[in-house]
Write a protein that holds these residues in place. Structure first.
Motif, PDB file in Angstrom:
ATOM      1  N   LYS A   1       0.785  -1.300  -0.056  1.00 21.37           N
ATOM      2  CA  LYS A   1      -0.111  -0.037   0.104  1.00 21.37           C
ATOM      3  C   LYS A   1       0.852   1.239  -0.009  1.00 21.37           C
ATOM      4  O   LYS A   1       0.659   2.086  -0.601  1.00 21.37           O
ATOM      5  N   ALA A   2       1.852   1.133   0.952  1.00 20.36           N
ATOM      6  CA  ALA A   2       2.869   2.295   0.866  1.00 20.36           C
ATOM      7  C   ALA A   2       3.883   2.476  -0.380  1.00 20.36           C
ATOM      8  O   ALA A   2       4.339   3.353  -0.547  1.00 20.36           O
ATOM      9  N   GLY A   3       3.610   1.609  -1.524  1.00 19.87           N
ATOM     10  CA  GLY A   3       4.381   1.795  -2.653  1.00 19.87           C
ATOM     11  C   GLY A   3       5.631   0.598  -2.782  1.00 19.87           C
ATOM     12  O   GLY A   3       6.248   0.866  -3.763  1.00 19.87           O
ATOM     13  N   ASP A   4       5.832  -0.178  -1.706  1.00 23.88           N
ATOM     14  CA  ASP A   4       6.793  -1.161  -1.918  1.00 23.88           C
ATOM     15  C   ASP A   4       6.226  -2.527  -2.655  1.00 23.88           C
ATOM     16  O   ASP A   4       5.801  -3.206  -2.049  1.00 23.88           O
ATOM     17  N   LEU A   5       5.969  -2.408  -4.073  1.00 24.22           N
ATOM     18  CA  LEU A   5       5.233  -3.303  -4.910  1.00 24.22           C
ATOM     19  C   LEU A   5       6.226  -4.619  -5.063  1.00 24.22           C
ATOM     20  O   LEU A   5       5.478  -5.691  -5.472  1.00 24.22           O
TER      21      LEU A   5
ATOM     22  N   GLY B   1       4.957  -9.929  -4.413  1.00 26.55           N
ATOM     23  CA  GLY B   1       5.435 -11.347  -4.917  1.00 26.55           C
ATOM     24  C   GLY B   1       5.506 -12.293  -3.474  1.00 26.55           C
ATOM     25  O   GLY B   1       5.203 -13.189  -3.538  1.00 26.55           O
ATOM     26  N   LEU B   2       5.825 -11.569  -2.703  1.00 22.15           N
ATOM     27  CA  LEU B   2       5.919 -12.360  -1.091  1.00 22.15           C
ATOM     28  C   LEU B   2       4.582 -12.791  -0.914  1.00 22.15           C
ATOM     29  O   LEU B   2       4.313 -14.064  -0.445  1.00 22.15           O
ATOM     30  N   LEU B   3       3.472 -12.000  -0.906  1.00 21.69           N
ATOM     31  CA  LEU B   3       2.178 -12.239  -0.807  1.00 21.69           C
ATOM     32  C   LEU B   3       1.667 -13.255  -1.836  1.00 21.69           C
ATOM     33  O   LEU B   3       0.718 -14.069  -1.328  1.00 21.69           O
ATOM     34  N   PHE B   4       2.069 -13.254  -2.707  1.00 23.99           N
ATOM     35  CA  PHE B   4       1.727 -14.091  -3.765  1.00 23.99           C
ATOM     36  C   PHE B   4       2.413 -15.482  -3.263  1.00 23.99           C
ATOM     37  O   PHE B   4       1.352 -16.430  -3.370  1.00 23.99           O
ATOM     38  N   GLU B   5       3.476 -15.578  -3.067  1.00 15.96           N
ATOM     39  CA  GLU B   5       4.058 -16.927  -2.735  1.00 15.96           C
ATOM     40  C   GLU B   5       3.310 -17.668  -1.369  1.00 15.96           C
ATOM     41  O   GLU B   5       3.073 -18.646  -1.162  1.00 15.96           O
ATOM     42  N   ARG B   6       2.776 -16.738  -0.522  1.00 18.57           N
ATOM     43  CA  ARG B   6       2.318 -17.090   0.678  1.00 18.57           C
ATOM     44  C   ARG B   6       0.670 -17.389   0.558  1.00 18.57           C
ATOM     45  O   ARG B   6       0.409 -18.479   1.323  1.00 18.57           O
TER      46      ARG B   6
END
Length: 182
Positions: free
Chosen positions: A5-9, A13-18
């Motif tokens: 949300k703060a811009g660290d897109l 990828g980490l969220l996708f992996e989890r």
């Protein structure tokens, strides 16, 4: 998600992996269509990026994610002319049974899975959804209540009713299959 949300897109990828596997499993159990689920998962993560400004961090990320997934699923169902329930891939499920199981036991398990599949497909979408969330996704009733915007007590009632309906459907199917064997 707060970092995304703060811009660290890159954290997406980490969220996708989890979360892509549990999300895929949820969508698969709701639709029974492998290829469609792959697209739906991608749509969920696309919407996470698009609507990242709506995640405020007050609730749990999974709750927000499943809420998005349900919206995408509902959009998908609306686009289809008629939706007749999930059609699980029995061959795929029976492959998972492999190992040292004897052929007759494996056949029996496959028949039980088919009966369960039929029983699940006969459930109302609301009952199927709460069973998938509670039993397959192992979400707590409190989380499901937040996703469905209702109370925990209401979810307990829905799960109880859904299990009763599933049992009734399963026994009816089993009774029908035994009548055919005679």
């Amino acid at each position: 998600m707060l970092r995304v949300k703060a811009g660290d897109l890159d954290k997406m990828g980490l969220l996708f992996e989890r979360y892509h596997r549990p999300l895929f499993a949820f969508l698969y159990h709701m639709t029974g269509q492998t290829h469609a689920c792959e697209d739906l998962v991608q749509n969920v993560f696309y919407r996470m990026l698009k609507y990242r400004h709506t995640f405020n961090g007050d609730g749990e990320f999974r709750t927000w994610m499943y809420h998005l997934a349900r919206n995408i699923l509902n959009d998908s169902f609306r686009q289809q002319e008629r939706w007749g329930g999930p059609k699980y891939d029995i061959a795929e499920l029976s492959e998972k049974l492999g190992g040292g199981v004897a052929a007759d036991e494996q056949l029996e398990k496959q028949q039980e899975l088919e009966a369960l599949q039929d029983a699940m497909s006969k459930l109302s979408p609301e009952h199927r959804e709460v069973l998938i969330m509670s039993r397959y996704q192992e979400l707590k009733y409190e989380e499901i209540a937040k996703i469905l915007n209702t109370t925990e007590g209401a979810i307990k009632v829905r799960v109880h009713r859904a299990l009763g309906e599933l049992k009734k459907n399963y026994l009816h199917i089993e009774k029908g299959s035994k009548a055919h064997e005679l």
